[in-house]
Write an enzyme that holds these catalytic residues in place. Structure first.
Site, PDB file in Angstrom:
ATOM      1  N   PRO A  10       0.798  -1.218   0.000  1.00 20.13           N
ATOM      2  CA  PRO A  10       0.000   0.000   0.000  1.00 20.13           C
ATOM      3  C   PRO A  10       0.839   1.279   0.000  1.00 20.13           C
ATOM      4  CG  PRO A  10      -0.067  -1.042   2.158  1.00 20.13           C
ATOM      5  CD  PRO A  10       0.615  -1.998   1.229  1.00 20.13           C
ATOM      6  N   ASN A  11       0.337   2.232  -0.756  1.00 16.83           N
ATOM      7  CA  ASN A  11       0.871   3.585  -0.860  1.00 16.83           C
ATOM      8  C   ASN A  11       2.175   3.691  -1.649  1.00 16.83           C
ATOM      9  OD1 ASN A  11      -1.273   4.750   0.709  1.00 16.83           O
ATOM     10  ND2 ASN A  11      -0.309   3.794   2.485  1.00 16.83           N
ATOM     11  N   ARG A  18       4.580  11.106  -2.010  1.00 18.92           N
ATOM     12  CA  ARG A  18       4.338  10.869  -0.587  1.00 18.92           C
ATOM     13  C   ARG A  18       5.625  11.039   0.223  1.00 18.92           C
ATOM     14  NH1 ARG A  18       4.102   5.206   2.255  1.00 18.92           N
ATOM     15  NH2 ARG A  18       3.393   5.835   4.316  1.00 18.92           N
ATOM     16  N   TYR A  23      10.793   8.940   1.963  1.00 20.41           N
ATOM     17  CA  TYR A  23      10.835   7.866   0.957  1.00 20.41           C
ATOM     18  C   TYR A  23      11.585   8.237  -0.312  1.00 20.41           C
ATOM     19  CZ  TYR A  23       7.319   5.979   4.071  1.00 20.41           C
ATOM     20  OH  TYR A  23       6.660   5.511   5.185  1.00 20.41           O
ATOM     21  N   ASN A  74       7.967  -5.558  -0.363  1.00 21.35           N
ATOM     22  CA  ASN A  74       7.848  -4.297   0.359  1.00 21.35           C
ATOM     23  C   ASN A  74       6.371  -4.181   0.705  1.00 21.35           C
ATOM     24  OD1 ASN A  74       7.650  -1.726   1.341  1.00 21.35           O
ATOM     25  ND2 ASN A  74       9.034  -0.834  -0.171  1.00 21.35           N
ATOM     26  N   ALA A  77       3.038  -0.589   5.231  1.00 21.88           N
ATOM     27  CA  ALA A  77       2.510  -0.633   6.594  1.00 21.88           C
ATOM     28  C   ALA A  77       1.995  -2.010   6.992  1.00 21.88           C
ATOM     29  CB  ALA A  77       1.401   0.407   6.758  1.00 21.88           C
ATOM     30  N   GLU A  98      12.309  -9.223   2.964  1.00 16.90           N
ATOM     31  CA  GLU A  98      11.525  -8.068   3.395  1.00 16.90           C
ATOM     32  C   GLU A  98      12.307  -6.808   3.045  1.00 16.90           C
ATOM     33  OE1 GLU A  98      10.160  -6.012   7.616  1.00 16.90           O
ATOM     34  OE2 GLU A  98      10.838  -8.100   7.611  1.00 16.90           O
ATOM     35  N   HIS A 100      12.334  -2.387   2.782  1.00 19.90           N
ATOM     36  CA  HIS A 100      11.777  -1.084   3.124  1.00 19.90           C
ATOM     37  C   HIS A 100      12.695   0.003   2.592  1.00 19.90           C
ATOM     38  CE1 HIS A 100       8.947  -3.018   5.799  1.00 19.90           C
ATOM     39  NE2 HIS A 100       9.955  -3.743   6.234  1.00 19.90           N
ATOM     40  N   ARG A 107      12.642   4.861  12.996  1.00 17.08           N
ATOM     41  CA  ARG A 107      11.409   5.640  12.902  1.00 17.08           C
ATOM     42  C   ARG A 107      10.517   5.409  14.117  1.00 17.08           C
ATOM     43  NH1 ARG A 107       8.750   5.198   7.285  1.00 17.08           N
ATOM     44  NH2 ARG A 107       7.622   6.970   8.170  1.00 17.08           N
TER      45      ARG A 107
END
Length: 149
Positions: A10-11, A18, A23, A74, A77, A98, A100, A107
């Site tokens: 998502p996103n 964004r 990012y 990726n 969230a 995984e 990111h 964070r």
């Protein structure tokens, strides 16, 4: 020929717009082009899919069993919330990295929890768009090591 599936959650379709301070300004189409070029140079087949829907990601993970040698995921969230995606990765039995863009460990506290890390062969985070290239190379190495006698 080794085949990899890159799944973006998502996103990630909003990359470049964004929170560019977190990012980066690289768009998802630019990342996809970079991944294809890198995979082609290594003679690796690559499929890239993005979805904002948890069930669609789960369906792709299930379908990867027997179709791909590895997954770069990726999950955005969903990394921090989705036991269902974790279970899908575990049940598909396809080596998964995984990934990111940001360093999730530097964070907010809720981002420090990763359900995926429990079932992934490894995690790459904090290297921005270049993390995808690192993930491709790491997954190829993992697959080749697993094939070695």
């Amino acid at each position: 020929m080794t085949s990899l599936l890159v799944l973006n959650g998502p996103n990630l379709n909003m990359l470049g717009i964004r929170q560019p301070d977190v990012y980066g300004r690289t768009t998802l189409p630019e990342i996809e082009a970079m991944c294809r070029e890198h995979a082609n140079a290594r003679e690796v087949a690559l499929e890239i899919i993005q979805s904002n829907h948890e069930g669609a990601l789960i369906d792709q993970i299930h379908a990867a069993h027997g179709a791909y040698d590895g997954i770069i995921l990726n999950a955005g969230a969903y990394t921090h919330t989705s036991i269902a995606i974790m279970d899908a990765v575990a049940s598909a039995n396809v080596p998964t990295i995984e990934l990111h863009l940001s360093n999730i460990h530097a964070r907010e506290a809720f981002r420090h929890t990763s359900y995926l890390s429990k079932v992934a062969v490894g995690q790459i985070c904090g290297f921005g768009a270049h993390g995808y290239v690192l993930a491709i190379d790491a997954l190829i190495a993992h697959i080749n090591e697993a094939k070695a006698p």
